[in-house]
Design an enzyme around this catalytic site. Structure first.
Site, PDB file in Angstrom:
ATOM      1  N   ASP A 189      -4.451  -9.436  -0.011  1.00  0.00           N
ATOM      2  CA  ASP A 189      -4.448  -8.792   1.303  1.00  0.00           C
ATOM      3  C   ASP A 189      -5.562  -9.294   2.220  1.00  0.00           C
ATOM      4  OD1 ASP A 189      -4.071  -7.091   3.425  1.00  0.00           O
ATOM      5  OD2 ASP A 189      -4.379  -5.234   2.348  1.00  0.00           O
ATOM      6  N   HIS A 242       0.842  -1.206   0.000  1.00  0.00           N
ATOM      7  CA  HIS A 242       0.000   0.000   0.000  1.00  0.00           C
ATOM      8  C   HIS A 242       0.881   1.262   0.000  1.00  0.00           C
ATOM      9  CE1 HIS A 242      -3.021  -2.878   1.312  1.00  0.00           C
ATOM     10  NE2 HIS A 242      -2.517  -2.988   2.501  1.00  0.00           N
TER      11      HIS A 242
HETATM   12 ZN   LIG Z   1      -1.765  -6.011   4.904  1.00  0.00          ZN
END
Ligand SMILES: [Zn+2]
Length: 482
Positions: free
Chosen positions: A355, A304
């Site tokens: 994720d 991210h």
């Molecule tokens: Zn993560």
């Protein structure tokens, strides 16, 4: 390594390339000289019809789970070959996973909220996990991944201790449960053991977080040093985030990874609130803080890389630090759209992850990367389908420390994913546009075969090791309901 460039139009005799250097055995042993015939194969920059792939068997010895020869212009299956009908890609690498988040699927979509309210629900599930229940859940989740064509997972693991923080009798019981789960589901794992020491800048772990913490980075390093690599398992390191590892402890984790030449992952900048808190505590951005403590570099991957300044992008790209985007989670948690295109232009290799497993579909992750950028810029064509598939294959394997993997060429791991070109989603386009079809139309439901180290883990859409994956998922999730 040279690659055969023969085409159906330009070559009439089969062309073969073979491995020129011996490769270390990384995976389960395949029968010597086993051959697969790929009706269509994506070879990194183009689709070829009729490709024979031979696994192991060099010099009359047993196989080693790597590709020993790739032959193009093979119009019909050679005698005895395993036929992979459809479009075969290298195995997909899921570079970022928290297996236990799969238990939240569908339960966190009611009502409003933020990343932080979602996290409270996630912690409630984390509180209930034991090595036994986590093993069962992860085995089912990794089997779901195999069905989605994923042959390697990067498990970003921070659930280390019993609730309250008491170590298990086997201090790595939770990590070992994940490594065993991957073996039973037939896929490779890089266990990215995460240091998680604080709730925020200068704040001790909360009650929920105590089981994540080893107390100090030194204690974390000591525990991790007992983890062993196996044929199907690599060990890497992770820094949960700049809020979870105090700045003075960052170097200990970075050094541990450096000494082992192990991959090092870090949640870099998922939420604006953590950027603001980092600036307040340290007068700099998370990317700058990590750079200043020796965390960035070519074996490091930022997860991210979402809220970055132009300077941050230069730091990440210039250091060769990777970027793993998880677009389905990032949109699910309302994180924002990261500057992945600018990062890649700046020198940061790309990989993809599912994720939180809101869905497990690497093709969707690849598609979302491009489509997010189109929405943001209102222009098209930021990545080619080939580039997106490279992020989902070779890029992911590199981020997870698997050398010579994620390509169909001699010497590479014999990990393959075959998509049907005859489903309602994929029928119609010419096979030469297979990469475009895979990225912009196919889903995980189009995966017909998954081969790991030259062995079928999924055959004709069915898992060969876990007989009923939906049932296994349902049972494992039910066991965790409060
Ligand atoms: Zn993560």
């Amino acid at each position: 390594m040279t690659r055969d460039s023969g085409t159906a139009a330009g070559a009439t005799t089969p062309r073969t390339t073979t491995a020129t250097t011996p490769a270390a055995p990384p995976g389960a042993t395949a029968p010597a000289g086993r051959t697969f015939w790929l009706e269509h194969a994506w070879l990194g920059d183009r689709v070829e019809p009729g490709v024979a792939v031979t696994v192991g068997g060099r010099g009359g010895k047993g196989g080693d789970g790597r590709i020993s020869a790739v032959t193009t212009d093979v119009p019909a299956p050679p005698p005895g070959a395993e036929i992979l009908r459809g479009l075969t890609l290298p195995g997909l690498a899921n570079a970022h996973s928290h297996a236990f988040h799969r238990a939240l699927r569908g339960t966190v979509q009611v009502g409003a909220g933020t990343f932080w309210t979602w996290r409270e629900v996630m912690y409630a599930v984390a509180d209930r996990l034991t090595p036994e229940t986590y093993h069962r859940l992860a085995r089912a989740v990794y089997a779901e991944m195999a069905l989605a064509g994923i042959t390697a997972v990067g498990e970003f693991h921070y659930l280390h201790h019993a609730p309250g923080g008491t170590p298990y009798a086997e201090p790595n019981a939770m990590g070992e449960a994940l490594v065993a789960a991957a073996a039973e589901a037939g896929i490779r794992i890089t266990l990215l053991d995460a240091a998680y020491l604080s709730a925020g800048f200068g704040e001790p772990p909360t009650a929920h977080q105590r089981r994540f913490s080893d107390g100090t980075a030194e204690a974390w390093a000591e525990r991790c040093s007992d983890l062993r690599e196996r044929d199907h398992a690599r060990i890497g390191a992770a820094i949960h985030s700049v809020r979870a590892v105090p700045a003075r402890e960052l170097e200990t984790v970075a050094r541990w990874a450096q000494e082992r030449r192990a991959p090092l992952h870090v949640h870099l900048s998922e939420q604006t609130a953590e950027n603001e808190a980092c600036r307040e505590a340290h007068g700099r951005t998370p990317a700058r803080l990590l750079a200043d403590h020796g965390v960035l570099g070519p074996r490091t991957t930022g997860i991210h890389n979402t809220h970055l300044t132009a300077q941050d992008i230069a730091l990440v790209g210039g250091s060769g630090t990777g970027t793993c985007m998880c677009p389905t989670t990032e949109r699910d948690l309302a994180d924002g759209i990261g500057p992945a295109a600018a990062l890649q232009r700046g020198g940061s290799p790309l990989s993809l992850g599912s994720d939180s497993h809101a869905v497990v579909d690497l093709l969707e992750e690849a598609r979302a990367l491009e489509l997010n950028e189109r929405l943001r810029t209102r222009t098209r064509g930021h990545w080619t389908a080939n580039a997106l598939l490279r992020a989902a294959t070779a890029g992911g394997h590199a981020a997870l420390g698997w050398d010579r993997a994620g390509t169909i060429e001699p010497g590479a791991l014999a990990d393959l994913t075959t998509l049907t070109l005859e489903s309602v989603r994929t029928a119609g386009p010419p096979p030469r546009l297979g990469a475009e079809t895979a990225v912009f139309a196919a889903t995980a439901a189009d995966v017909r075969h998954t081969v790991v180290a030259g062995r079928h883990v999924v055959r004709d859409g069915a898992h060969t090791l876990v007989p009923d994956v939906p049932h296994a998922l349902a049972q494992a999730v039910r066991a965790l309901r409060g």
